[in-house]
Design an enzyme around this catalytic site. Structure first.
Site, short mmCIF file in Angstrom:
data_model
loop_
_atom_site.label_atom_id
_atom_site.label_comp_id
_atom_site.label_asym_id
_atom_site.label_seq_id
_atom_site.Cartn_x
_atom_site.Cartn_y
_atom_site.Cartn_z
N LEU A 66 62.08 52.54 50.63
CA LEU A 66 62.08 52.76 52.08
C LEU A 66 63.46 52.47 52.68
O LEU A 66 63.92 53.20 53.56
CB LEU A 66 60.99 51.92 52.76
CG LEU A 66 59.56 52.14 52.25
CD1 LEU A 66 58.55 51.52 53.20
CD2 LEU A 66 59.24 53.61 52.03
N ASP A 72 70.33 43.05 49.76
CA ASP A 72 69.27 43.13 48.76
C ASP A 72 69.68 42.18 47.63
O ASP A 72 70.83 41.74 47.57
CB ASP A 72 69.14 44.58 48.24
CG ASP A 72 67.78 44.87 47.60
OD1 ASP A 72 66.97 45.59 48.20
OD2 ASP A 72 67.53 44.37 46.46
N ILE A 73 68.76 41.97 46.70
CA ILE A 73 69.11 41.16 45.53
C ILE A 73 69.79 42.03 44.46
O ILE A 73 70.40 41.52 43.53
CB ILE A 73 67.86 40.44 44.98
CG1 ILE A 73 68.24 39.22 44.15
CG2 ILE A 73 66.94 41.40 44.22
CD1 ILE A 73 67.09 38.29 43.86
N SER A 118 52.10 45.16 56.31
CA SER A 118 51.37 46.10 55.46
C SER A 118 49.89 46.14 55.85
O SER A 118 49.34 45.16 56.37
CB SER A 118 51.50 45.64 54.00
OG SER A 118 50.56 46.31 53.19
N TYR A 166 49.72 39.20 47.97
CA TYR A 166 50.73 40.05 48.61
C TYR A 166 50.37 40.26 50.10
O TYR A 166 51.23 40.12 50.99
CB TYR A 166 50.80 41.39 47.86
CG TYR A 166 51.60 42.47 48.55
CD1 TYR A 166 53.00 42.47 48.52
CD2 TYR A 166 50.97 43.52 49.22
CE1 TYR A 166 53.73 43.47 49.14
CE2 TYR A 166 51.69 44.52 49.84
CZ TYR A 166 53.07 44.50 49.81
OH TYR A 166 53.79 45.49 50.44
N SER A 217 50.67 53.80 53.73
CA SER A 217 51.32 54.16 52.47
C SER A 217 52.39 55.20 52.69
O SER A 217 52.11 56.34 53.01
CB SER A 217 50.32 54.60 51.40
OG SER A 217 49.45 55.56 51.88
N1 NAD Z 1 56.08 51.72 50.34
C1 NAD Z 1 54.96 51.49 51.01
O1 NAD Z 1 54.04 52.33 51.06
C2 NAD Z 1 54.76 50.21 51.75
C3 NAD Z 1 53.53 49.95 52.35
C4 NAD Z 1 53.37 48.76 53.07
C5 NAD Z 1 54.42 47.88 53.21
N2 NAD Z 1 55.61 48.15 52.60
C6 NAD Z 1 56.69 47.16 52.74
O2 NAD Z 1 57.92 47.85 52.97
C7 NAD Z 1 58.99 47.11 52.38
C8 NAD Z 1 59.82 48.04 51.48
O3 NAD Z 1 58.97 48.60 50.49
P1 NAD Z 1 59.51 49.64 49.40
O4 NAD Z 1 58.38 50.57 49.10
O5 NAD Z 1 60.83 50.17 49.82
O6 NAD Z 1 59.65 48.67 48.13
P2 NAD Z 1 60.86 48.50 47.09
O7 NAD Z 1 60.34 47.62 45.99
O8 NAD Z 1 61.41 49.83 46.72
O9 NAD Z 1 61.95 47.71 47.95
C9 NAD Z 1 61.90 46.31 48.14
C10 NAD Z 1 63.31 45.76 47.96
O10 NAD Z 1 63.27 44.33 48.16
C11 NAD Z 1 64.19 43.76 47.25
N3 NAD Z 1 63.89 42.35 46.95
C12 NAD Z 1 62.85 41.88 46.19
N4 NAD Z 1 62.96 40.54 46.05
C13 NAD Z 1 64.10 40.16 46.72
C14 NAD Z 1 64.75 38.92 46.93
N5 NAD Z 1 64.29 37.77 46.40
N6 NAD Z 1 65.88 38.90 47.66
C15 NAD Z 1 66.39 40.05 48.19
N7 NAD Z 1 65.82 41.25 48.03
C16 NAD Z 1 64.68 41.32 47.30
C17 NAD Z 1 64.08 44.61 45.99
O11 NAD Z 1 65.23 44.48 45.17
C18 NAD Z 1 63.89 46.01 46.57
O12 NAD Z 1 65.11 46.73 46.64
C19 NAD Z 1 58.35 45.94 51.65
O13 NAD Z 1 58.40 44.77 52.47
C20 NAD Z 1 56.90 46.37 51.46
O14 NAD Z 1 56.03 45.26 51.37
C21 NAD Z 1 55.79 49.28 51.86
#
Ligand code: NAD
Length: 278
Positions: free
Chosen positions: A13, A32-33, A110, A135, A164
């Site tokens: 995202l 990011d990490i 979420s 989660y 989603s």
């Molecule tokens: N994709 C979806 O459908 C969806 C739905 C509901 C909520 N979300 C929320 O949206 C956000 C982004 O989701 P996404 O689909 O892009 O997931 P993703 O896993 O692609 O991105 C999450 C990012 O967070 C980073 N991260 C994880 N642990 C970390 C840490 N300790 N320190 C720094 N960075 C860290 C990861 O490296 C990753 O790049 C999240 O918070 C997720 O819970 C996503």
């Protein structure tokens, strides 16, 4: 706005948000990490930091007007694995944000914060928390953190309960889809609406089969454009009949409502990694 911070910038995202957010402030600090996030957009700077380490993330927020907080582990895991990034990470963002004088945090919450509610109940933004996993519990924790920092310290936040944001390849997604264009509109409105206090809004497109009610969040000005109905014929042709005793079919959390605590929900889904290349 002078400085905007985006956490989770290396994520799927985050890859769609970086460019539009880079146009909303003089400087976008993406963090990011991950080691790096590829080519940077105009006005963007990248800082690698672990959300779970206060001393690593706090300096990133210095001088920021707002934070768009998307960084997290994005799956169900044992509590101990989520504690650092998803619980302590949120606390660090709010506490460091407060100390740095940040005005607002926009948070990727979420549907899993309310994932055990039945879809047929058509819940609104004031439905009580009913997490489906650890989660989802971290999303509840962070929403409550946002509420408390608003009440006690005047730090605004918008909590985007995303359903989603992924390609539509199953019947649940006909209701729960959030397109990337609508995600961008949602985050943009959460940033540019003049006053938000503490707000919760569902992150979902304008789907005919949308299972949640965003009416009470309409003041945020989010008016989604996309509709998953365009995929319905193809998806339903492949689908087996719904099992009405299965919480994965009946509850908002889908596969997360069905798995045991600590067991992956993502493993039950077929999410395509279609992140945008910068
Ligand atoms: N994709 C979806 O459908 C969806 C739905 C509901 C909520 N979300 C929320 O949206 C956000 C982004 O989701 P996404 O689909 O892009 O997931 P993703 O896993 O692609 O991105 C999450 C990012 O967070 C980073 N991260 C994880 N642990 C970390 C840490 N300790 N320190 C720094 N960075 C860290 C990861 O490296 C990753 O790049 C999240 O918070 C997720 O819970 C996503």
């Amino acid at each position: 706005m002078k400085k905007l911070v985006l956490t989770g910038a290396a994520g799927r995202l985050g890859s769609y948000l970086r460019e539009p957010l880079s146009r909303m402030a003089e400087e976008l600090v993406s963090t990011d990490i991950a080691e790096d996030i590829g080519k940077l957009y105009d006005g963007e700077r990248y800082v690698q930091a672990d959300l779970a380490q206060y001393d690593a993330i706090a300096p990133v927020l210095e001088g920021a007007d707002m934070v768009v907080h998307f960084g997290a582990i994005v799956d169900e895991k044992p509590f101990e694995e989520l504690l650092g990034p998803n619980f302590v990470g949120s606390y660090n963002i709010w506490e460091a944000g407060y100390r740095a004088g940040v005005r607002r945090i926009v948070y990727a919450s979420s549907i899993h914060a309310v994932g055990m509610h039945k879809k047929a109940d058509f819940i609104g933004v004031y439905a009580p928390h009913r997490p489906d996993t650890f989660y989802g519990l971290a999303k509840c924790f962070t929403e409550d953190l946002g509420s408390m920092y608003w009440d006690k310290r005047g730090l605004e936040s918008v909590h985007l309960r995303i359903l989603s944001a992924a390609q539509v390849n199953n019947p649940r997604a006909l209701g729960s889809w959030l397109s990337y264009d609508d995600l961008i509109q949602l985050v943009t409105r959460a940033v540019d609406t003049p006053s938000v206090g503490f707000s919760v809004i569902y992150g979902v497109s304008n789907n005919d089969r949308c299972p949640v009610d965003n009416a009470k969040a309409s003041f945020l000005g989010y008016r989604p454009k996309d509709n998953a109905e365009q995929f319905a014929e193809a998806v339903l042709a492949e689908a087996s009949p719904a099992d009405l005793s299965d919480p994965g079919e009946m509850c908002h959390g889908g596969p997360f409502a069905k798995v045991d605590l600590g067991q992956s929900g993502i493993a039950q889904m077929s999410i395509v990694d279609d992140r945008k290349k910068s």
